[in-house]
Design an enzyme around this catalytic site. Structure first.
Site, mmCIF file in Angstrom:
data_model
loop_
_atom_site.group_PDB
_atom_site.id
_atom_site.type_symbol
_atom_site.label_atom_id
_atom_site.label_comp_id
_atom_site.label_asym_id
_atom_site.label_seq_id
_atom_site.Cartn_x
_atom_site.Cartn_y
_atom_site.Cartn_z
ATOM 1 N N ASP A 193 0.873 -1.162 0.000
ATOM 2 C CA ASP A 193 0.000 0.000 0.000
ATOM 3 C C ASP A 193 0.925 1.231 0.000
ATOM 4 O O ASP A 193 2.108 1.116 0.336
ATOM 5 C CB ASP A 193 -0.867 -0.040 1.283
ATOM 6 C CG ASP A 193 -1.685 1.215 1.443
ATOM 7 O OD1 ASP A 193 -2.350 1.629 0.480
ATOM 8 O OD2 ASP A 193 -1.648 1.803 2.550
ATOM 9 N N ASP B 173 -0.068 5.105 0.869
ATOM 10 C CA ASP B 173 -0.286 6.104 1.922
ATOM 11 C C ASP B 173 -0.210 5.443 3.298
ATOM 12 O O ASP B 173 -0.973 4.534 3.604
ATOM 13 C CB ASP B 173 -1.667 6.749 1.744
ATOM 14 C CG ASP B 173 -1.780 7.522 0.430
ATOM 15 O OD1 ASP B 173 -0.864 8.291 0.116
ATOM 16 O OD2 ASP B 173 -2.791 7.353 -0.272
ATOM 17 N N ALA C 209 -5.174 2.597 -3.366
ATOM 18 C CA ALA C 209 -6.463 3.163 -3.793
ATOM 19 C C ALA C 209 -6.295 4.541 -4.414
ATOM 20 O O ALA C 209 -7.218 5.075 -5.019
ATOM 21 C CB ALA C 209 -7.382 3.277 -2.578
ATOM 22 N N LYS D 176 -10.889 -1.303 -1.559
ATOM 23 C CA LYS D 176 -10.630 -2.169 -0.400
ATOM 24 C C LYS D 176 -11.799 -1.966 0.558
ATOM 25 O O LYS D 176 -12.267 -0.836 0.672
ATOM 26 C CB LYS D 176 -9.321 -1.763 0.280
ATOM 27 C CG LYS D 176 -8.085 -1.875 -0.613
ATOM 28 C CD LYS D 176 -6.879 -1.177 0.017
ATOM 29 C CE LYS D 176 -5.727 -1.093 -0.957
ATOM 30 N NZ LYS D 176 -4.573 -0.329 -0.469
HETATM 31 C C1 BG6 Z 1 -5.700 5.815 0.085
HETATM 32 C C2 BG6 Z 1 -5.695 6.741 1.276
HETATM 33 O O1 BG6 Z 1 -4.431 5.278 -0.102
HETATM 34 O O2 BG6 Z 1 -6.055 6.561 -1.102
HETATM 35 C C3 BG6 Z 1 -7.042 7.458 1.419
HETATM 36 O O3 BG6 Z 1 -5.430 6.003 2.453
HETATM 37 C C4 BG6 Z 1 -7.365 8.172 0.106
HETATM 38 O O4 BG6 Z 1 -6.977 8.363 2.496
HETATM 39 C C5 BG6 Z 1 -7.339 7.184 -1.056
HETATM 40 O O5 BG6 Z 1 -8.663 8.767 0.185
HETATM 41 C C6 BG6 Z 1 -7.606 7.848 -2.395
HETATM 42 O O6 BG6 Z 1 -6.555 8.747 -2.685
HETATM 43 P P1 BG6 Z 1 -6.590 9.864 -3.803
HETATM 44 O O7 BG6 Z 1 -5.172 10.372 -3.840
HETATM 45 O O8 BG6 Z 1 -6.974 9.186 -5.103
HETATM 46 O O9 BG6 Z 1 -7.593 10.888 -3.416
HETATM 47 MG MG MG Z 2 -2.689 3.243 3.577
#
Ligand code: BG6
Ligand code: MG
Length: 229
Positions: free
Chosen positions: A11, A13, A117, A147
């Site tokens: 993953d 973030d 994600a 997820k």
């Molecule tokens: C996930 C984060 O990895 O990505 C979430 O933990 C976030 O907090 C999600 O909302 C979507 O990210 P993005 O950058 O497409 O807005």
């Molecule tokens: Mg994460």
């Protein structure tokens, strides 16, 4: 014969980089603009959740209702702010142990994939110089199911040409660990063991994991929930 470790799926973030703080800054800015506050504690519930689902949770916290078109505009506004923050990221923001583990895996012939994600994953990997460390990248632009659906990890394993049972997933979100379990993969939780109790093992950060520990996950029968603190 037991399966062997062939691939690691990360993953992004909260595992490789601490972008949670930037997500929080952008969501809080949006909440304040809409006339309510959004605390760090409330933000915890957004980890691992898609952008639109996160917006739904935020609006519910503020007791606000918008139509679909307005919600898309709000999500876009938040993303533009978030992109301003991540545009300035550097390799200094890679979390402890992430860069060295990726290098070690590569040197041992273990494949690596990103399973995130986020639709901003490539920007973050480029700005932190991590892009070249991955054989495969699956992110929010390639998936239709968020997820805890296992889609993101199964797609990554398919592209790496390995079986799910030959993979280890690294995740800081409960929904992410649930996705790994549903995919039939081993998992390492990064963070709070009480929150990530479906993981095979939980560590505070990637710096606390070794390849020997990962290999051991493949020789342990049944559930091997264990914490390393
Ligand atoms: C996930 C984060 O990895 O990505 C979430 O933990 C976030 O907090 C999600 O909302 C979507 O990210 P993005 O950058 O497409 O807005
Ligand atoms: Mg994460």
């Amino acid at each position: 014969m037991n399966n062997l470790l062939k691939a690691c799926i990360f993953d992004l973030d909260g595992v490789l980089v601490d972008t949670a703080v930037y997500h929080y800054m952008a969501w809080k800015r949006l909440a304040l603009k809409l006339g309510f506050d959004f605390t760090q504690e409330q933000n915890e519930g957004l980890k691992g959740i898609s952008r639109m689902q996160s917006l739904e949770i935020l609006l519910a916290e503020g007791g606000l209702v918008f139509d679909e078109a307005a919600k898309l505009k709000l999500a876009d506004k938040k993303n533009r702010w978030y992109c301003e923050y991540i545009e300035k990221m550097t390799a200094d923001e890679i979390l402890p142990g992430a860069a060295s583990l990726l290098k070690e895996l590569k040197s041992k012939g273990i494949k690596t994939a990103l399973g995130s994600a986020s639709k901003n994953a490539e920007t973050i990997l480029r700005n932190t110089n991590l892009l070249s460390q991955f054989d495969v990248i699956v992110d929010g632009n390639n998936i239709t199911k968020a997820k805890p659906d296992p889609q993101v990890f199964l797609l990554a394993a398919g592209q790496l040409k390995v079986k799910p049972e030959e993979c280890v997933v690294f995740e800081d979100a409960r929904a992410g660990i649930a996705a790994a379990v549903k995919a039939g993969m081993h998992s390492v939780g990064i963070g709070n063991p009480a929150w990530l109790n479906q993981a095979d093992i939980v560590v505070p950060a990637l710096k606390d994991i070794s390849i020997d520990t990962l290999n051991n996950l493949f020789h342990t029968k049944g559930t091997s929930y264990e914490t390393v603190y």
